[in-house]
Design an enzyme around this catalytic site. Structure first.
Site, PDB file in Angstrom:
ATOM      1  N   LEU A 125       0.842  -1.196   0.000  1.00 24.76           N
ATOM      2  CA  LEU A 125       0.000   0.000   0.000  1.00 24.76           C
ATOM      3  C   LEU A 125       0.885   1.258   0.000  1.00 24.76           C
ATOM      4  O   LEU A 125       0.721   2.157  -0.824  1.00 24.76           O
ATOM      5  CB  LEU A 125      -0.894  -0.015   1.250  1.00 24.76           C
ATOM      6  CG  LEU A 125      -1.801   1.194   1.476  1.00 24.76           C
ATOM      7  CD1 LEU A 125      -2.906   1.234   0.421  1.00 24.76           C
ATOM      8  CD2 LEU A 125      -2.437   1.141   2.871  1.00 24.76           C
ATOM      9  N   GLU A 127       3.673   4.195  -0.219  1.00 29.45           N
ATOM     10  CA  GLU A 127       4.626   4.716  -1.210  1.00 29.45           C
ATOM     11  C   GLU A 127       5.483   5.774  -0.527  1.00 29.45           C
ATOM     12  O   GLU A 127       5.149   6.248   0.572  1.00 29.45           O
ATOM     13  CB  GLU A 127       3.869   5.303  -2.408  1.00 29.45           C
ATOM     14  CG  GLU A 127       3.000   4.244  -3.066  1.00 29.45           C
ATOM     15  CD  GLU A 127       2.309   4.707  -4.340  1.00 29.45           C
ATOM     16  OE1 GLU A 127       2.528   5.864  -4.761  1.00 29.45           O
ATOM     17  OE2 GLU A 127       1.558   3.891  -4.905  1.00 29.45           O
ATOM     18  N   GLY A 131       2.163   7.537   3.070  1.00 25.86           N
ATOM     19  CA  GLY A 131       2.074   6.460   4.060  1.00 25.86           C
ATOM     20  C   GLY A 131       0.756   6.584   4.791  1.00 25.86           C
ATOM     21  O   GLY A 131      -0.223   5.906   4.470  1.00 25.86           O
ATOM     22  N   SER A 132       0.699   7.532   5.732  1.00 29.54           N
ATOM     23  CA  SER A 132      -0.566   7.773   6.457  1.00 29.54           C
ATOM     24  C   SER A 132      -1.653   8.184   5.470  1.00 29.54           C
ATOM     25  O   SER A 132      -2.799   7.732   5.568  1.00 29.54           O
ATOM     26  CB  SER A 132      -0.378   8.887   7.489  1.00 29.54           C
ATOM     27  OG  SER A 132       0.651   8.557   8.386  1.00 29.54           O
ATOM     28  N   THR A 158       6.962  -5.203   3.549  1.00 26.26           N
ATOM     29  CA  THR A 158       7.395  -6.436   4.222  1.00 26.26           C
ATOM     30  C   THR A 158       7.321  -7.577   3.206  1.00 26.26           C
ATOM     31  O   THR A 158       6.294  -7.763   2.556  1.00 26.26           O
ATOM     32  CB  THR A 158       6.484  -6.722   5.443  1.00 26.26           C
ATOM     33  OG1 THR A 158       6.541  -5.576   6.299  1.00 26.26           O
ATOM     34  CG2 THR A 158       6.943  -7.959   6.205  1.00 26.26           C
ATOM     35  N   GLY A 340      23.415  -0.473  32.606  1.00 30.47           N
ATOM     36  CA  GLY A 340      24.355  -0.495  31.464  1.00 30.47           C
ATOM     37  C   GLY A 340      24.194  -1.741  30.608  1.00 30.47           C
ATOM     38  O   GLY A 340      24.402  -1.713  29.392  1.00 30.47           O
ATOM     39  N   GLU A 363       1.142  -0.205  10.032  1.00 26.33           N
ATOM     40  CA  GLU A 363      -0.326  -0.365   9.934  1.00 26.33           C
ATOM     41  C   GLU A 363      -1.056   0.820  10.574  1.00 26.33           C
ATOM     42  O   GLU A 363      -2.117   0.658  11.190  1.00 26.33           O
ATOM     43  CB  GLU A 363      -0.769  -1.712  10.520  1.00 26.33           C
ATOM     44  CG  GLU A 363      -0.218  -2.869   9.706  1.00 26.33           C
ATOM     45  CD  GLU A 363      -0.925  -4.185   9.906  1.00 26.33           C
ATOM     46  OE1 GLU A 363      -2.118  -4.190  10.232  1.00 26.33           O
ATOM     47  OE2 GLU A 363      -0.274  -5.227   9.706  1.00 26.33           O
ATOM     48  N   GLU A 367      -0.678   8.428  15.819  1.00 27.42           N
ATOM     49  CA  GLU A 367      -1.472   9.632  15.512  1.00 27.42           C
ATOM     50  C   GLU A 367      -2.679   9.247  14.651  1.00 27.42           C
ATOM     51  O   GLU A 367      -3.795   9.737  14.870  1.00 27.42           O
ATOM     52  CB  GLU A 367      -0.609  10.671  14.766  1.00 27.42           C
ATOM     53  CG  GLU A 367       0.489  11.318  15.611  1.00 27.42           C
ATOM     54  CD  GLU A 367       1.701  10.413  15.860  1.00 27.42           C
ATOM     55  OE1 GLU A 367       1.827   9.373  15.179  1.00 27.42           O
ATOM     56  OE2 GLU A 367       2.507  10.745  16.745  1.00 27.42           O
TER      57      GLU A 367
HETATM   58  C1  FAD Z   1       9.392  -2.130   9.050  1.00 26.86           C
HETATM   59  C2  FAD Z   1       8.214  -1.601   8.290  1.00 26.86           C
HETATM   60  C3  FAD Z   1       7.360  -2.484   7.633  1.00 26.86           C
HETATM   61  C4  FAD Z   1       6.283  -2.007   6.890  1.00 26.86           C
HETATM   62  N1  FAD Z   1       5.528  -2.898   6.171  1.00 26.86           N
HETATM   63  C5  FAD Z   1       4.599  -2.410   5.297  1.00 26.86           C
HETATM   64  C6  FAD Z   1       3.930  -3.301   4.402  1.00 26.86           C
HETATM   65  O1  FAD Z   1       4.125  -4.521   4.426  1.00 26.86           O
HETATM   66  N2  FAD Z   1       3.046  -2.776   3.512  1.00 26.86           N
HETATM   67  C7  FAD Z   1       2.778  -1.443   3.453  1.00 26.86           C
HETATM   68  O2  FAD Z   1       1.972  -1.036   2.615  1.00 26.86           O
HETATM   69  N3  FAD Z   1       3.396  -0.565   4.293  1.00 26.86           N
HETATM   70  C8  FAD Z   1       4.310  -1.024   5.204  1.00 26.86           C
HETATM   71  N4  FAD Z   1       4.975  -0.151   6.048  1.00 26.86           N
HETATM   72  C9  FAD Z   1       4.667   1.270   5.966  1.00 26.86           C
HETATM   73  C10 FAD Z   1       3.971   1.843   7.197  1.00 26.86           C
HETATM   74  O3  FAD Z   1       2.641   1.398   7.237  1.00 26.86           O
HETATM   75  C11 FAD Z   1       4.087   3.380   7.093  1.00 26.86           C
HETATM   76  O4  FAD Z   1       5.448   3.690   7.343  1.00 26.86           O
HETATM   77  C12 FAD Z   1       3.198   4.097   8.084  1.00 26.86           C
HETATM   78  O5  FAD Z   1       1.841   3.961   7.696  1.00 26.86           O
HETATM   79  C13 FAD Z   1       3.524   5.597   8.184  1.00 26.86           C
HETATM   80  O6  FAD Z   1       3.636   6.196   6.948  1.00 26.86           O
HETATM   81  P1  FAD Z   1       4.907   7.111   6.593  1.00 26.86           P
HETATM   82  O7  FAD Z   1       6.104   6.343   6.933  1.00 26.86           O
HETATM   83  O8  FAD Z   1       4.765   7.612   5.207  1.00 26.86           O
HETATM   84  O9  FAD Z   1       4.815   8.339   7.594  1.00 26.86           O
HETATM   85  P2  FAD Z   1       3.985   9.699   7.345  1.00 26.86           P
HETATM   86  O10 FAD Z   1       2.611   9.401   6.898  1.00 26.86           O
HETATM   87  O11 FAD Z   1       4.805  10.598   6.477  1.00 26.86           O
HETATM   88  O12 FAD Z   1       3.934  10.292   8.810  1.00 26.86           O
HETATM   89  C14 FAD Z   1       4.992  11.055   9.399  1.00 26.86           C
HETATM   90  C15 FAD Z   1       4.502  11.571  10.740  1.00 26.86           C
HETATM   91  O13 FAD Z   1       3.390  12.467  10.528  1.00 26.86           O
HETATM   92  C16 FAD Z   1       2.279  12.014  11.274  1.00 26.86           C
HETATM   93  N5  FAD Z   1       1.044  12.306  10.539  1.00 26.86           N
HETATM   94  C17 FAD Z   1       0.773  12.070   9.234  1.00 26.86           C
HETATM   95  N6  FAD Z   1      -0.477  12.439   8.930  1.00 26.86           N
HETATM   96  C18 FAD Z   1      -1.020  12.924  10.079  1.00 26.86           C
HETATM   97  C19 FAD Z   1      -2.307  13.463  10.435  1.00 26.86           C
HETATM   98  N7  FAD Z   1      -3.302  13.554   9.549  1.00 26.86           N
HETATM   99  N8  FAD Z   1      -2.505  13.858  11.710  1.00 26.86           N
HETATM  100  C20 FAD Z   1      -1.509  13.751  12.640  1.00 26.86           C
HETATM  101  N9  FAD Z   1      -0.281  13.254  12.369  1.00 26.86           N
HETATM  102  C21 FAD Z   1      -0.054  12.839  11.104  1.00 26.86           C
HETATM  103  C22 FAD Z   1       2.478  10.514  11.429  1.00 26.86           C
HETATM  104  O14 FAD Z   1       1.738  10.002  12.525  1.00 26.86           O
HETATM  105  C23 FAD Z   1       3.978  10.448  11.649  1.00 26.86           C
HETATM  106  O15 FAD Z   1       4.272  10.756  12.976  1.00 26.86           O
HETATM  107  C24 FAD Z   1       6.022  -0.615   6.836  1.00 26.86           C
HETATM  108  C25 FAD Z   1       6.857   0.270   7.521  1.00 26.86           C
HETATM  109  C26 FAD Z   1       7.944  -0.197   8.221  1.00 26.86           C
HETATM  110  C27 FAD Z   1       8.848   0.793   8.894  1.00 26.86           C
END
Ligand code: FAD
Length: 381
Positions: A125, A127, A131-132, A158, A340, A363, A367
């Site tokens: 999902l 990119e 993400g969010s 993953t 430590g 997932e 926030e």
């Molecule tokens: C080890 C790992 C495994 C993963 N596996 C998968 C997978 O299998 N498939 C998949 O699709 N994804 C996967 N992900 C992606 C993961 O779901 C996303 O990293 C996550 O949803 C957050 O998106 P982002 O990294 O773009 O952060 P962002 O969306 O850029 O967020 C950055 C910060 O801003 C905050 N924020 C963003 N929007 C808002 C809002 N509206 N209000 C308040 N705060 C906000 C967030 O809470 C965060 O603190 C994985 C990530 C990791 C690290």
């Protein structure tokens, strides 16, 4: 209300715990250091039914309940949260999406080999710029005769490198916004699909995470998963259940850290006493045990409601938010109790401390969980 596990659940917990202790515990540090995905473990996980936990027997699964699923993830995460994350992505995202929305033919072709552990599943999902805000994705799928042509890139996936079957979300109608996103099943090795950069991660290092790239990747039209334009809506339903899994993973991880802290506190001496005799340490242990139990109850409640066919958007988000935040706190205290020795790799505390951070991010971040909870509360008011 009956809080007692069934006899089968007691046995299930025992067998997954034994498996984790014997087959995983001796390798945890080595997998973490080498950032090694233990594919050699997959046939053994499959023998226990852990590659198709909630998939019906008809498709080779173990047909366990949502509560059983939590027990499995808890016990794996107690020993190695990275392996638990892989099992959660395989079962709770990829297999669950196909199970919920796949056709009979898709289930026979893709779900059955996933459930038998012959294939590893991934779910794409996220990119780099969404993400969010997942509906802001840029990957496209364009219909061309009997095919769909995918172009774009997915991030943080993953099993992006080791997965065989991937559920991929892509825009099929930009003008329709989130109702213009569809899901597709893509087999690894399809021309035009390639794994990109393998991520070098803070924690959860036994779980494979990478970019996945699509350049004019043509897939047969019948690999559309669910109805065209329903991919995003369906994704939200998959995540409602998936988040219960991440909550369970958090509970198990916190339990592992708590047990390590308890054992250390009973051994370590300071000022001529075991540190467990100091009230400051006792309070940390008491708080940890209490919060873990509360997180477990929230998680099991969400799972129980899901087993009864209820939509659990609110309960899943609450469980995921609370359990992951508790786990962060417990692992922090676990390091503190180790002093430590919590800062070095000879003890498990530092690894739990690194692994746990993913639980408040993957997932849906904490926030976003609060946002989901608030929306649910306000819409009911
Ligand atoms: C080890 C790992 C495994 C993963 N596996 C998968 C997978 O299998 N498939 C998949 O699709 N994804 C996967 N992900 C992606 C993961 O779901 C996303 O990293 C996550 O949803 C957050 O998106 P982002 O990294 O773009 O952060 P962002 O969306 O850029 O967020 C950055 C910060 O801003 C905050 N924020 C963003 N929007 C808002 C809002 N509206 N209000 C308040 N705060 C906000 C967030 O809470 C965060 O603190 C994985 C990530 C990791 C690290």
């Amino acid at each position: 209300m009956d809080f007692r596990p069934t006899e089968e659940q007691v046995l299930l917990r025992r067998s997954v715990r034994e498996f984790a202790e014997t087959e995983m515990r001796p390798h945890v540090r080595e997998w973490d250091e080498a950032q090694h995905f233990p594919s050699e473990l997959v046939p053994k996980l499959a023998n226990l039914g852990l590659m198709g936990i909630q998939v019906s027997e008809q498709y080779g699964g173990a047909a366990m309940s949502a509560v059983d699923y939590c027990i499995c993830l808890e016990e794996l995460a107690r020993v190695d949260p990275g392996v638990a994350l892989s099992i959660a992505a395989h079962n709770g995202l990829c297999a669950a999406h196909i199970n919920l929305f796949g056709t009979e033919a898709q289930k026979r072709q893709y779900l059955a080999p996933l459930a038998r552990g012959e294939k590893i599943g991934a779910w794409a999902l996220t990119e780099s710029t969404s993400g969010s805000d997942a509906a802001g994705m840029r990957t496209t799928a364009v219909r061309a005769g009997a095919c769909w042509v995918l172009n774009g890139a997915k991030t943080f996936i993953t099993h992006g490198r080791v997965g065989h079957v991937m559920v991929v979300m892509a825009v099929t109608d930009r003008a329709a916004g989130s109702k213009g996103i569809s899901a597709f099943i893509v087999e690894h090795g399809t021309p035009g699909m390639a794994a990109g950069k393998k991520e070098d991660k803070l924690g959860m290092r036994a779980s494979d995470t990478s970019e996945v790239l699509f350049v004019n990747c043509r897939i047969p039209a019948d690999q559309l998963l669910g109805h065209e334009g329903q991919g995003f809506v369906n994704t939200m339903e998959v995540l409602d259940a998936g988040r219960i899994g991440i909550a369970a993973l958090s509970v198990g991880l916190a339990q592992g850290a708590y047990e390590a802290a308890l054992a250390y506190a009973k051994e370590r001496k300071s000022f001529g006493k075991r540190i467990s005799q100091f009230q400051a340490i006792q309070w940390k242990l008491a708080d940890a045990a209490t919060k873990i139990e509360a997180a477990r109850l929230l998680t099991y409640r969400a799972a129980h409601l899901k087993s009864r066919g209820r939509r659990t958007t609110l309960e899943s988000a609450m469980a995921k938010l609370y359990a992951s935040e508790v786990a962060v706190r417990v692992t922090d205290d676990c390091v503190q109790i180790h002093g430590g020795y919590g800062f070095v790799k000879d003890y498990p505390a530092e690894k739990y401390f690194r692994d746990v951070k993913l639980t408040t991010i993957g997932e849906g971040t904490s926030e976003i969980q609060r946002l989901v909870i608030a929306r649910q509360l306000l819409s009911r008011a």
